[in-house]
Design a protein around this motif. Structure first.
Motif, PDB file in Angstrom:
ATOM      1  N   GLN A 109       0.714  -1.146  -0.231  1.00  0.00           N
ATOM      2  CA  GLN A 109       0.051   0.128   0.031  1.00  0.00           C
ATOM      3  C   GLN A 109       0.689   1.237   0.043  1.00  0.00           C
ATOM      4  O   GLN A 109       1.790   1.348   0.699  1.00  0.00           O
ATOM      5  CB  GLN A 109      -0.677   0.025   1.305  1.00  0.00           C
ATOM      6  CG  GLN A 109      -2.106   0.887   1.343  1.00  0.00           C
ATOM      7  CD  GLN A 109      -2.779   1.067   2.495  1.00  0.00           C
ATOM      8  OE1 GLN A 109      -2.802  -0.206   3.178  1.00  0.00           O
ATOM      9  NE2 GLN A 109      -3.681   2.126   3.004  1.00  0.00           N
ATOM     10  N   PRO A 110       0.601   2.376  -0.598  1.00  0.00           N
ATOM     11  CA  PRO A 110       1.494   3.535  -0.871  1.00  0.00           C
ATOM     12  C   PRO A 110       1.221   4.175   0.405  1.00  0.00           C
ATOM     13  O   PRO A 110       0.377   4.277   1.118  1.00  0.00           O
ATOM     14  CB  PRO A 110       0.878   4.167  -2.087  1.00  0.00           C
ATOM     15  CG  PRO A 110      -0.059   3.334  -2.848  1.00  0.00           C
ATOM     16  CD  PRO A 110      -0.354   2.056  -1.971  1.00  0.00           C
ATOM     17  N   VAL A 111       2.469   4.804   0.878  1.00  0.00           N
ATOM     18  CA  VAL A 111       2.313   5.352   2.394  1.00  0.00           C
ATOM     19  C   VAL A 111       1.521   6.567   2.157  1.00  0.00           C
ATOM     20  O   VAL A 111       1.074   6.883   3.235  1.00  0.00           O
ATOM     21  CB  VAL A 111       4.012   5.884   2.683  1.00  0.00           C
ATOM     22  CG1 VAL A 111       3.890   6.851   3.758  1.00  0.00           C
ATOM     23  CG2 VAL A 111       4.594   4.286   2.975  1.00  0.00           C
ATOM     24  N   ALA A 112       1.382   7.420   0.962  1.00  0.00           N
ATOM     25  CA  ALA A 112       0.461   8.445   1.037  1.00  0.00           C
ATOM     26  C   ALA A 112      -0.764   8.279   1.227  1.00  0.00           C
ATOM     27  O   ALA A 112      -1.617   9.059   1.684  1.00  0.00           O
ATOM     28  CB  ALA A 112       0.573   8.855  -0.675  1.00  0.00           C
ATOM     29  N   SER A 113      -1.223   6.823   1.246  1.00  0.00           N
ATOM     30  CA  SER A 113      -2.831   6.536   1.371  1.00  0.00           C
ATOM     31  C   SER A 113      -2.918   6.203   2.835  1.00  0.00           C
ATOM     32  O   SER A 113      -4.086   5.849   3.303  1.00  0.00           O
ATOM     33  CB  SER A 113      -3.230   5.520   0.567  1.00  0.00           C
ATOM     34  OG  SER A 113      -2.632   3.985   0.862  1.00  0.00           O
ATOM     35  N   LEU A 114      -1.929   6.051   3.672  1.00  0.00           N
ATOM     36  CA  LEU A 114      -2.025   5.612   5.100  1.00  0.00           C
ATOM     37  C   LEU A 114      -2.334   6.798   6.091  1.00  0.00           C
ATOM     38  O   LEU A 114      -2.108   8.034   5.838  1.00  0.00           O
ATOM     39  CB  LEU A 114      -0.608   5.179   5.619  1.00  0.00           C
ATOM     40  CG  LEU A 114       0.065   4.096   5.039  1.00  0.00           C
ATOM     41  CD1 LEU A 114       1.306   3.719   5.379  1.00  0.00           C
ATOM     42  CD2 LEU A 114      -1.015   2.993   5.018  1.00  0.00           C
ATOM     43  N   SER A 115      -2.922   6.482   7.118  1.00  0.00           N
ATOM     44  CA  SER A 115      -3.415   7.401   8.277  1.00  0.00           C
ATOM     45  C   SER A 115      -2.096   7.869   8.859  1.00  0.00           C
ATOM     46  O   SER A 115      -0.974   7.149   9.072  1.00  0.00           O
ATOM     47  CB  SER A 115      -4.343   6.953   9.224  1.00  0.00           C
ATOM     48  OG  SER A 115      -3.775   5.784   9.939  1.00  0.00           O
ATOM     49  N   GLY A 116      -2.251   8.956   9.581  1.00  0.00           N
ATOM     50  CA  GLY A 116      -1.100   9.239  10.531  1.00  0.00           C
ATOM     51  C   GLY A 116      -0.797   8.173  11.389  1.00  0.00           C
ATOM     52  O   GLY A 116       0.698   8.067  11.647  1.00  0.00           O
ATOM     53  N   GLY A 117      -1.405   7.446  12.046  1.00  0.00           N
ATOM     54  CA  GLY A 117      -1.208   6.457  13.037  1.00  0.00           C
ATOM     55  C   GLY A 117      -0.297   5.312  12.366  1.00  0.00           C
ATOM     56  O   GLY A 117       0.728   4.615  12.658  1.00  0.00           O
ATOM     57  N   GLN A 118      -0.886   5.097  11.169  1.00  0.00           N
ATOM     58  CA  GLN A 118      -0.549   3.918  10.286  1.00  0.00           C
ATOM     59  C   GLN A 118       1.299   4.400   9.670  1.00  0.00           C
ATOM     60  O   GLN A 118       2.010   3.583   9.628  1.00  0.00           O
ATOM     61  CB  GLN A 118      -1.267   3.632   9.227  1.00  0.00           C
ATOM     62  CG  GLN A 118      -2.484   2.862   9.565  1.00  0.00           C
ATOM     63  CD  GLN A 118      -3.603   3.100   8.265  1.00  0.00           C
ATOM     64  OE1 GLN A 118      -3.727   3.849   7.508  1.00  0.00           O
ATOM     65  NE2 GLN A 118      -4.264   1.735   8.162  1.00  0.00           N
TER      66      GLN A 118
END
Length: 269
Positions: A148-157
């Motif tokens: 999964q691209p990091v750009a699509s992650l939440s702050g906690g993720q």
């Protein structure tokens, strides 16, 4: 005011003694002592300008130490650069996380340390497997795919990925700089639970934060710096937030000749 915690008998994972650092005429640290033991979360707190970032950068090899000694597992060591710190197993997760939004989780975990075969081709399956294994060992379950691209992650993720990267390389001491800054309630809980799991696995963890609620939630002990000097070391279970705030804002340095915290307490009374 609660009294400083005795150093105890356990050998610290890392111990810094009498650390001093100046930048020209500005004395950032003066005779600072600091330690963190295996399996504990040591909080490092202080107001802006207290010397927290300078101390951490000295321990991470970014700044050279003017005076003082550093011991790792009881052995005196010289940390002259980030590579020396990494060899000892010291990893720092800075507030900006240093993640690349255009890359996926695996690529970020191996950034600059990619696994390659004899003709320099990437070992994608090995990197993907090791990434998934590391996140699983930390009980990170909210990331649906390591591709999964990091750009699509939440702050906690994103914070979980940065911490996972820090512990994947045989780390023994992890330093977290404001890991819950700008996170929501649920994401903060996720990160604090991860911090506790790091200590439960035997790592030494340094937690830098301005949020005393987070400190009291996750830390075992609390080191307070004030104006570049030691102000106190507390056992979190035996101190109140008010006492920590007092040490941050009005604590008397513990190494100034002729001055003691008991004297300061009497003056306050």
């Amino acid at each position: 005011m609660a009294q400083p915690v005795p150093s105890g008998t356990a050998t610290p994972m890392l111990e810094a003694r009498n650390i001093s650092k100046s930048f020209g005429s500005v004395q950032a640290l003066t005779d600072v002592d600091f330690e963190v033991r295996p399996g504990e979360v040591m909080a490092l707190v202080g107001d802006n300008g207290a010397g927290k970032s300078t101390l951490i950068k000295c321990l991470a090899g970014i700044y050279s130490i003017d005076e003082g000694d550093v011991f790792f597992e009881g052995e005196k060591v010289s940390i002259s650069g980030p590579k020396d710190a990494a060899k000892l197993g010291i990893e720092v997760v800075y507030q900006d996380l240093a993640l690349c939004d255009n890359l996926d989780v695996v690529q970020n975990m191996y950034l600059g340390r990619e696994a390659r075969d004899v003709i320099f081709r990437l070992k994608e399956s090995i990197m993907e497997s090791k990434t998934a294994q590391t996140l699983k060992s930390l009980s990170v379950t909210t990331i649906r795919s390591v591709r999964q691209p990091v750009a699509s992650l939440s702050g906690g993720q994103r914070q979980s990925v940065a911490i996972g990267r820090a512990v994947m390389w045989n780390s023994r001491l992890v330093i977290l700089d404001e890991p819950t800054a700008a996170l929501g309630v649920a994401q903060t809980r996720q990160v604090l639970d991860l911090v506790k799991r790091l200590a439960a696995q035997g790592l030494a963890v340094v937690l830098i934060s301005h949020n005393l609620h987070d400190i009291f939630e996750a830390a075992d002990r609390i080191t307070v710096l004030r104006l570049g000097r030691n102000a106190a070391v507390f056992d979190r279970r035996e101190v109140s937030q008010e006492e920590v705030v007092h040490a941050i804002t009005a604590g008397v340095p513990t190494k100034v000749a002729g001055v003691s915290q008991s004297t300061d307490q009497e003056e306050q009374e």
